[in-house]
Scaffold this motif. Sequence first.
Motif, short mmCIF file in Angstrom:
data_model
loop_
_atom_site.label_atom_id
_atom_site.label_comp_id
_atom_site.label_asym_id
_atom_site.label_seq_id
_atom_site.Cartn_x
_atom_site.Cartn_y
_atom_site.Cartn_z
N ARG A 57 76.77 51.93 14.04
CA ARG A 57 77.17 51.10 15.18
C ARG A 57 77.16 49.64 14.74
N CYS A 58 78.35 49.05 14.69
CA CYS A 58 78.51 47.66 14.26
C CYS A 58 79.58 46.98 15.11
N THR A 59 79.46 45.66 15.20
CA THR A 59 80.52 44.87 15.82
C THR A 59 80.88 43.73 14.88
N PRO A 60 82.11 43.38 14.76
CA PRO A 60 83.26 44.11 15.30
C PRO A 60 83.48 45.42 14.54
N GLN A 61 83.78 46.44 15.30
CA GLN A 61 83.91 47.78 14.75
C GLN A 61 85.06 47.87 13.75
N ARG A 62 86.16 47.24 14.06
CA ARG A 62 87.33 47.31 13.17
C ARG A 62 87.00 46.74 11.78
N THR A 63 86.27 45.63 11.74
CA THR A 63 85.88 45.05 10.46
C THR A 63 84.94 45.98 9.71
N ALA A 64 83.96 46.53 10.42
CA ALA A 64 83.02 47.47 9.80
C ALA A 64 83.77 48.67 9.22
#
Length: 131
Positions: A57-64
């Motif tokens: 679970r990370c934000t921003p998800q797209r970058t992760a």
Amino acid sequence: ILYDLPRQGVTMVISTPYMDEASRCNRIAFMYEGRVLALDTPDNLRGAMSGRMLQVRCTPQRTAREVLKACAAVEGVEVFGDRLHVALRPGAGMAQVQEALAAAPVECRGIEPAEPTLEDVFMAMSQRGRW
């Protein structure tokens, strides 16, 4: 219906893109581009998936997701709502994923081991050609 008819001895053939429905069946045939990729019980299909899975679970998800797709330890990354399911290559570990994310412009809220879902198995088989 998925529970009642089989108890009555009725065999059902179901076609569904919903893995939660498929997981209720006794046997599943995964098909892709007109071919049967696998035929087995839901538990055996999940259990046969090689490597380890992580839930991230990370934000921003797209970058992760992009960072993880470029990580040598990662076999594949799929979005599941607010989390990423990360399939690790054989021999890879959580530390490599943590290092990749620590060096990225993301805020990580959690990384933990995860059991593969039928969706994970199907994606691995259809997109990566192996499990």
